[in-house]
Design an enzyme around this catalytic site. Structure first.
Site, PDB file in Angstrom:
ATOM      1  N   LEU A   1       0.815  -1.213   0.000  1.00  0.00           N
ATOM      2  CA  LEU A   1       0.000   0.000   0.000  1.00  0.00           C
ATOM      3  C   LEU A   1       0.846   1.259   0.000  1.00  0.00           C
ATOM      4  O   LEU A   1       0.527   2.241  -0.662  1.00  0.00           O
ATOM      5  CB  LEU A   1      -0.916   0.015   1.222  1.00  0.00           C
ATOM      6  N   SER A   2       1.958   1.252   0.725  1.00  0.00           N
ATOM      7  CA  SER A   2       2.764   2.458   0.870  1.00  0.00           C
ATOM      8  C   SER A   2       3.413   2.892  -0.435  1.00  0.00           C
ATOM      9  O   SER A   2       3.777   4.045  -0.611  1.00  0.00           O
ATOM     10  CB  SER A   2       3.847   2.233   1.929  1.00  0.00           C
ATOM     11  N   LYS A   3       3.556   1.945  -1.369  1.00  0.00           N
ATOM     12  CA  LYS A   3       4.193   2.277  -2.634  1.00  0.00           C
ATOM     13  C   LYS A   3       3.248   3.006  -3.579  1.00  0.00           C
ATOM     14  O   LYS A   3       3.643   3.505  -4.622  1.00  0.00           O
ATOM     15  CB  LYS A   3       4.699   1.002  -3.315  1.00  0.00           C
ATOM     16  N   ARG A   4       1.977   3.047  -3.227  1.00  0.00           N
ATOM     17  CA  ARG A   4       0.994   3.665  -4.111  1.00  0.00           C
ATOM     18  C   ARG A   4       0.962   5.171  -3.906  1.00  0.00           C
ATOM     19  O   ARG A   4       1.437   5.689  -2.915  1.00  0.00           O
ATOM     20  CB  ARG A   4      -0.401   3.091  -3.823  1.00  0.00           C
ATOM     21  N   LYS A   5       0.389   5.883  -4.857  1.00  0.00           N
ATOM     22  CA  LYS A   5       0.222   7.331  -4.733  1.00  0.00           C
ATOM     23  C   LYS A   5      -0.970   7.588  -3.819  1.00  0.00           C
ATOM     24  O   LYS A   5      -2.111   7.649  -4.259  1.00  0.00           O
ATOM     25  CB  LYS A   5      -0.004   7.965  -6.103  1.00  0.00           C
TER      26      LYS A   5
END
Length: 465
Positions: A232-236
């Protein structure tokens, strides 16, 4: 003692997937054991907390079907309580006022990191015994300097940390509002919380909170820290419930079924109804290993749920999508049958309206590739024959339609596909539809006859073979 759990979000934005899973785990556990699920709004951050975000929390929980059992608790309504408890701790020697400035604290952290490897407070004000008239100050907890902090986590197992590794954390800010660490302990005791179920990133907080429980003479709840959700953290931006609900067109059944499996399992079963989840969910089945968020798997789970949802409920879900397109179908046998045949190929709620335009509107044009392949001069007599037989057909049922087409295939000594596919293109304008019998029934007798004849006219004007 009856189980009492809580979901305690901060109203600072949309509800992301980590919070949604935390709410779901708490709600399922409460419903599984016949306990109580409570909602607390942690709104002491005056700059970031908004009424709009509180409404987002309400709307998200209601859409997910996670109902709470008692009145909502707002931390902002309890500021006097936190101040009174903080002063009580000061009087008992478990807390103290700290007047260190921001610049002093930064210098202390740099020095402490060089000396100990940790950026923490050096307890400059701990023994000063400063009174309330000491000027601008925070209130810090006097963490024990020696000994161990240990607890048995219901998911992660035995957790141990040395007290000397912990900081004298801030309990009350300079503006008189409580910090998370402090307020949650006071509130959980007041709300008689028996189980704190939250993300594994809160494990370190638990040691500070256990020290507070002991200082206040409270019995701590049991703690259960669920594994992280990776990816999730890699998403914008962290995807929210609102995003998956509106932009992605997911059902609540699909989303909840997917996120509950990010850390919990029940044998090899993957698809659950809410009733099945309530019956099966137990904290002992929550894994320690992190879960990976996968949009492809999420779409597959949602697809499976679309095929199981009662048609009356599915109609409620999809009607807003039709209305956005200016379509207002009435609930009833025809609409339910259309939904039933389309959902076999649907992944999201938006697919229903995207894949059924020809059931509502006239065909403006044929798909070029499909028309070139199937609408040829040799098919004109067959399409006209079909139009004639459908026009004369007594009972308009899928069985009667199937009988007409089967009989025509026998007479022409050809396979069904040789007739069905040209008819499909003629009736829908495209090469992909639900089953041909269902498609014809849904389009209706009058439009079927008209479109078959219109296709032969198009062939006469466009086919060069």
């Amino acid at each position: 003692m009856s189980v009492r759990v809580r979901f305690a979000p901060s109203p600072t934005g949309f509800m992301h997937m980590g919070n949604a899973r935390t709410a779901l785990f708490n709600w399922l556990y409460a419903r599984h054991v016949g306990g109580t699920f409570l909602l607390r709004i942690e709104d002491t951050d005056r700059e970031r907390s908004t009424k709009e975000a509180v409404q987002v929390i309400y709307d998200s929980l209601k859409w997910m079907g996670l109902d709470w059992d008692e009145d909502v608790i707002f931390q902002s309504d309890r500021l006097d309580v936190y101040r009174d408890v903080a002063n009580r701790l000061i009087d008992a020697g478990f807390a103290y006022r700290c007047t260190c400035t921001r610049e002093e604290l930064e210098a202390i952290k740099v020095r402490m990191e060089a000396e100990t490897g940790q950026k923490r407070y050096d307890r400059t004000c701990r023994d000063k015994k400063q009174g309330p008239d000491c000027g601008e100050h925070v209130i810090r907890f006097a963490t024990p300097i020696t000994g161990e902090s240990a607890f048995e986590d219901l998911i992660q197992g035995s957790i141990l940390k040395q007290q000397e590794e912990l900081d004298d954390f801030i309990m009350m800010r300079t503006d008189g509002t409580p910090t998370y660490q402090f307020a949650v302990v006071v509130d959980d005791e007041k709300m008689r919380i028996t189980h704190v179920i939250r993300g594994v990133d809160h494990i370190d907080n638990t040691h500070d909170q256990l020290n507070l429980y002991r200082a206040l003479g409270f019995t701590p709840p049991q703690f259960a820290h669920a594994p992280r959700i990776l990816g999730l953290s890699k998403r914008k931006g962290s995807p929210s419930v609102e995003y998956y609900r509106q932009a992605m067109g997911l059902t609540r059944e699909g989303l909840l079924n997917y996120i509950v499996r990010l850390g919990w399992s029940h044998g090899d079963q993957e698809i659950f109804s809410m009733e099945e989840l309530i019956a099966a969910f137990d904290l002992k089945d929550v894994n320690r290993a992190s879960g990976n968020f996968d949009d492809v798997k999420l779409a597959w789970v949602n697809e499976q749920q679309l095929r199981k949802i009662p048609l009356e409920l599915l109609a409620d879900y999809v009607l807003p999508y039709f209305q956005e397109k200016g379509l207002n179908p009435e609930k009833g046998p025809w609409f339910y049958r259309m939904l039933d045949v389309i959902r076999l190929r649907a992944t999201h709620l938006g697919d229903f309206v995207d894949r059924c335009d020809y059931f509502f509107n006239d065909i403006k044009e044929y798909e070029e590739k499909a028309a070139k392949k199937h609408l040829k001069s040799a098919m004109t007599p067959v399409l006209l024959e079909l139009a004639d037989r459908f026009e004369k057909l007594g009972e308009w049922t899928e069985e009667a339609i199937a009988a007409v087409m089967t009989r025509l295939c026998e007479e022409k000594d050809t396979k069904l596909g040789k007739i069905a596919q040209p008819a499909r293109v003629a009736l829908s304008g495209c090469a992909m539809t639900p089953g041909i019998y269902e498609t014809i029934w849904l389009i209706g007798r009058e439009r079927t006859v008209s479109r078959l004849k219109a296709a032969t006219q198009w062939i006469a004007e466009n086919d060069q073979t």
